[in-house]
Design an enzyme around this catalytic site. Sequence first.
Site, PDB file in Angstrom:
ATOM      1  N   ARG A  55       0.854  -1.183   0.000  1.00  0.00           N
ATOM      2  CA  ARG A  55       0.000   0.000   0.000  1.00  0.00           C
ATOM      3  C   ARG A  55       0.896   1.241   0.000  1.00  0.00           C
ATOM      4  O   ARG A  55       2.109   1.125   0.045  1.00  0.00           O
ATOM      5  CB  ARG A  55      -0.931  -0.024   1.221  1.00  0.00           C
ATOM      6  CG  ARG A  55      -0.174  -0.409   2.490  1.00  0.00           C
ATOM      7  CD  ARG A  55      -0.657   0.217   3.707  1.00  0.00           C
ATOM      8  NE  ARG A  55      -0.599   1.660   3.677  1.00  0.00           N
ATOM      9  CZ  ARG A  55       0.527   2.360   3.852  1.00  0.00           C
ATOM     10  NH1 ARG A  55       1.712   1.789   4.069  1.00  0.00           N
ATOM     11  NH2 ARG A  55       0.507   3.672   3.809  1.00  0.00           N
ATOM     12  N   ASP A 230      -1.923  11.193  -1.981  1.00  0.00           N
ATOM     13  CA  ASP A 230      -2.231  10.176  -2.998  1.00  0.00           C
ATOM     14  C   ASP A 230      -2.481  10.798  -4.364  1.00  0.00           C
ATOM     15  O   ASP A 230      -2.330  10.132  -5.388  1.00  0.00           O
ATOM     16  CB  ASP A 230      -3.434   9.343  -2.561  1.00  0.00           C
ATOM     17  CG  ASP A 230      -3.007   8.377  -1.471  1.00  0.00           C
ATOM     18  OD1 ASP A 230      -2.857   8.824  -0.316  1.00  0.00           O
ATOM     19  OD2 ASP A 230      -2.758   7.200  -1.783  1.00  0.00           O
TER      20      ASP A 230
HETATM   21  O1  MRU Z   1      -4.743   3.412   1.840  1.00  0.00           O
HETATM   22  P1  MRU Z   1      -3.252   3.548   1.943  1.00  0.00           P
HETATM   23  O2  MRU Z   1      -2.690   2.981   3.203  1.00  0.00           O
HETATM   24  O3  MRU Z   1      -2.543   3.090   0.712  1.00  0.00           O
HETATM   25  O4  MRU Z   1      -3.092   5.128   2.024  1.00  0.00           O
HETATM   26  C1  MRU Z   1      -1.817   5.676   2.090  1.00  0.00           C
HETATM   27  C2  MRU Z   1      -1.816   7.126   2.331  1.00  0.00           C
HETATM   28  O5  MRU Z   1      -2.810   7.790   2.366  1.00  0.00           O
HETATM   29  C3  MRU Z   1      -0.475   7.740   2.406  1.00  0.00           C
HETATM   30  O6  MRU Z   1      -0.485   8.830   3.257  1.00  0.00           O
HETATM   31  C4  MRU Z   1      -0.136   8.191   0.977  1.00  0.00           C
HETATM   32  O7  MRU Z   1      -0.191   7.120   0.093  1.00  0.00           O
HETATM   33  C5  MRU Z   1       1.152   8.819   0.874  1.00  0.00           C
HETATM   34  S1  MRU Z   1       2.377   7.652   1.080  1.00  0.00           S
HETATM   35  C6  MRU Z   1       3.870   8.037   0.654  1.00  0.00           C
END
Ligand code: MRU
Length: 341
Positions: A55, A230
């Site tokens: 993730r 994201d």
């Molecule tokens: O749902 P996830 O755990 O993949 O979400 C991750 C996040 O929101 C992080 O803060 C984001 O990807 C930035 S990571 C470098």
Amino acid sequence: MQASRNSLSFKTIEFKKSKNEITILDQTKLPEQEVYVSLKTVEEVYNAIKTMQVRGAPLIGVTAAYGLVLAANNKENVEKATSYLQSVRPTAVNLSWAIKRMMTRATQSTDLYNDLLNEADTIRQNDVFSCEKMGEHGSALVKNNAHIMVHCNAGALATSGIGTALGVLYAAKARGTQCVVYSCETRPLLQGARLTTWELTKNGIETYVICDNMAATYMPNMDLVLVGADRIATNGDTANKIGTCGLAIIAQYYAVPFYVVAPISTFDFTRVSGEDIPIETRCEDEIRRFNTKNIVAKQAKVCNPAFDVTPADLITGIVTEKGILRPPFNAAIERLVRNDK
Ligand code: MRU
């Protein structure tokens, strides 16, 4: 001294050419177990991303890129594999960005497997490099003994390098700057509690975990808030893990600087504002159940958006590998696009 990928004791992803497999650290097992699993098919890659064994925006981009290398090796239809993988998590733009780069390489290719492998390696190496650069730029924001609030996991676990927001902390530490981190637990999947505490404490950074609803209580004691992203629209509106926008509002109320840390691959130059960013909705059971126990009355309905959008005017700055962007973000991002070409 500089913080680098090699200073970390775990690897989030590795491609083994001799076995044609991707090895990932299974993040669903942390913090109790450090388990590595192998992925050999596009379907396995899809499931690993969907179930969040891997993730974090940059890391799912790298994983999908190697997924297409597996497709080429397994003589699967690479074009079909791209649309399959692209659909798995819609908010993190790094996923479609990496897949697009791989497709461009595929269309110019004379040796599909090796060309795709080289491209995936380049995407991974760029991620490692970008994290180090973001760390370098961002560490200037960290004062000695600062109290810093973070959300979700924007660390090494979310990238193939030292991380985005947490990379800043590793870089600061490598320069001899100490800090104390307050990590929001990040309901429903608890990335802050399970993952951020795991990697920060493993790397010698003092860390407290707080429930998400404690953020307003602790904010007045903070010097800085650091979060990942994201997807960032061209006006600076930023999609990140659900709860980020609430933190930004609280930070503004208490005049605590709020910084987003993200590589250029997280900017979506086709979206003019946060309204255009697709938000992933995840399954109800993530909210309805805690471990295996039902915690919500069956008749109640459930909402589970995985991300929210923080309006640009709540953001103090965006730390990228090219430096720190300051408002007005439209102009700063425009300059970034021009310099990147
Ligand atoms: O749902 P996830 O755990 O993949 O979400 C991750 C996040 O929101 C992080 O803060 C984001 O990807 C930035 S990571 C470098």
